[in-house]
Design an enzyme around this catalytic site. Structure first.
Site, mmCIF file in Angstrom:
data_model
loop_
_atom_site.group_PDB
_atom_site.id
_atom_site.type_symbol
_atom_site.label_atom_id
_atom_site.label_comp_id
_atom_site.label_asym_id
_atom_site.label_seq_id
_atom_site.Cartn_x
_atom_site.Cartn_y
_atom_site.Cartn_z
ATOM 1 N N ARG A 143 -21.141 23.033 18.094
ATOM 2 C CA ARG A 143 -20.980 21.622 17.722
ATOM 3 C C ARG A 143 -20.850 20.805 19.000
ATOM 4 O O ARG A 143 -19.795 20.803 19.633
ATOM 5 C CB ARG A 143 -19.710 21.460 16.872
ATOM 6 C CG ARG A 143 -19.901 21.891 15.424
ATOM 7 C CD ARG A 143 -19.033 21.040 14.525
ATOM 8 N NE ARG A 143 -19.110 21.481 13.135
ATOM 9 C CZ ARG A 143 -20.011 21.014 12.274
ATOM 10 N NH1 ARG A 143 -20.924 20.154 12.661
ATOM 11 N NH2 ARG A 143 -19.980 21.425 11.026
ATOM 12 N N LYS A 152 -24.231 28.911 16.119
ATOM 13 C CA LYS A 152 -24.168 27.450 15.965
ATOM 14 C C LYS A 152 -23.116 26.867 16.893
ATOM 15 O O LYS A 152 -22.039 27.439 17.036
ATOM 16 C CB LYS A 152 -23.800 27.098 14.509
ATOM 17 C CG LYS A 152 -23.769 25.610 14.205
ATOM 18 C CD LYS A 152 -23.128 25.302 12.849
ATOM 19 C CE LYS A 152 -21.662 24.974 12.971
ATOM 20 N NZ LYS A 152 -21.029 24.585 11.702
ATOM 21 N N GLY A 159 -24.832 18.773 7.139
ATOM 22 C CA GLY A 159 -25.650 18.933 8.351
ATOM 23 C C GLY A 159 -25.877 20.410 8.659
ATOM 24 O O GLY A 159 -27.003 20.832 8.948
ATOM 25 N N GLY A 176 0.800 -1.230 0.000
ATOM 26 C CA GLY A 176 0.000 0.000 0.000
ATOM 27 C C GLY A 176 0.828 1.273 0.000
ATOM 28 O O GLY A 176 0.293 2.368 -0.159
HETATM 29 C C1 R5P Z 1 -17.179 24.837 9.800
HETATM 30 O O1 R5P Z 1 -16.349 25.439 10.439
HETATM 31 C C2 R5P Z 1 -17.226 24.889 8.302
HETATM 32 O O2 R5P Z 1 -17.135 26.189 7.828
HETATM 33 C C3 R5P Z 1 -18.497 24.242 7.787
HETATM 34 O O3 R5P Z 1 -19.612 24.939 8.315
HETATM 35 C C4 R5P Z 1 -18.595 22.823 8.193
HETATM 36 O O4 R5P Z 1 -17.391 22.160 8.074
HETATM 37 C C5 R5P Z 1 -19.640 22.127 7.376
HETATM 38 O O5 R5P Z 1 -19.718 20.807 7.799
HETATM 39 P P1 R5P Z 1 -21.013 19.945 7.603
HETATM 40 O O6 R5P Z 1 -21.423 20.121 6.174
HETATM 41 O O7 R5P Z 1 -20.567 18.559 7.921
HETATM 42 O O8 R5P Z 1 -22.029 20.456 8.571
#
Ligand code: R5P
Length: 305
Positions: free
Chosen positions: A198, A196, A229, A35
């Site tokens: 996480r 937002k 998402g 690989g």
């Molecule tokens: C986050 O910091 C990025 O700018 C995007 O919002 C994020 O990576 C998007 O990820 P997903 O499409 O998995 O929600």
């Protein structure tokens, strides 16, 4: 002068080479039985300035091909090596969030430097922090202009139905705010943004929406769509808050996991991404539009060399 390509970027590099009138350099890239990757530059590049196109993104073979090719050019005594990295993966980990984590964006910048690169040209790096990690000159090309042209010029009517006066630029999170502000300035439109968080990797939880979206057409923007998402939840909430038509635009279409299914089912008119990640082309669906960054890169390379 040659331009070289890693396996994933052959078509992309072909288009770019045509535009900047450079010959594609021959390489030999193979895999050993275990690989491991073998990379050899076939052309004589001693004393020459060269380009190599590749990405630091999964699968990790892409990263290794890029590092090995840069290194092969170095050992072949190329005078100046520019890596063109349309999508700089691992860039999201650009600061330490939880104790004990790796700082992957910096590690990737260090690896490229160690391989022997003299200059990096990237497209929409995740943040200004990433830019600062490089110990070689880095040019961060902004695809904003392309996206704006695609949004405004791509419709048969020339504009989304209600005209630019009725558009709100929406950032799904704080990270996308600088981009939203630049777009808003260019389109003379107001902005709105979400709070937002996480709770865990690849999961987005939305808080308050700041700004007015009721009865407005929305341009929902981000630097990348990974699992979709973030962007699809944001679109869903915007509809709940009374938004009219929604167009999604992002530079990097990663489209991992359930992204395509989510986007297909979302109440949005269009999804616009660029071709910084070649595999996006294989994931086409009717609402998806892919605009090429090749002319942008080509113009930059032609004007600077
Ligand atoms: C986050 O910091 C990025 O700018 C995007 O919002 C994020 O990576 C998007 O990820 P997903 O499409 O998995 O929600």
């Amino acid at each position: 002068m040659y331009i070289f390509s890693t396996t994933a970027y052959c078509d992309f590099t072909k288009k770019l080479s045509k535009q900047i009138k450079l010959k594609i350099g021959r390489v030999e890239i193979k895999k050993f039985s275990d690989g491991e990757i073998y990379a050899r530059v076939v052309e004589k590049v001693r004393g020459q300035s060269v380009y190599v196109v590749g990405t630091i993104a999964p699968p990790s073979d892409n990263l290794l091909e890029l590092l090995l090719l840069i290194n092969a050019l170095k050992t072949s005594q190329a005078k100046h090596i520019t890596a063109i990295i349309p999508y700089f993966g691992y860039g999201r980990a650009d600061h330490i969030v939880a104790e004990g984590e790796s700082l992957s964006a910096k590690l990737m910048a260090d690896l490229i430097k160690c391989a022997g690169v003299d200059r990096v040209i990237a497209v929409d790096l995740h943040s200004s922090r990433v830019e600062k990690f490089f110990r070689v000159p880095v040019i961060n090309i902004k695809a904003q202009e392309l996206l704006v042209i695609a949004i405004c010029g791509g419709h048969s009517s020339g504009r989304p139905e209600d005209g630019p006066h009725n558009i709100v630029i929406v950032a799904p999170d704080n990270g996308a705010l600088p981009l939203a502000r630049r777009m808003a300035k260019q389109l003379h439109a107001p902005i709105a943004y979400f709070d937002k968080i996480r709770p865990r990797h690849n999961v987005a939880r939305f808080g308050a929406l700041y700004g007015e979206v009721k009865g407005k057409n929305i341009l929902l923007i981000d630097d990348m769509i990974d699992t979709a998402g973030t962007i699809v939840q944001a679109a869903h909430l915007l509809k709940k808050y009374g938004a009219k038509k929604i167009i999604i635009a992002a530079t990097h279409g990663i489209f991992s996991g359930s992204a395509i299914a989510r986007l297909k089912n979302a109440s949005v008119e269009q999804v616009i991404v660029t071709d910084t990640i070649p595999s996006a082309h294989k994931k086409k669906f009717s609402k998806l539009r892919i605009v090429s960054v090749v002319p942008l890169l080509g113009a930059f390379l032609t004007n600077t060399n």
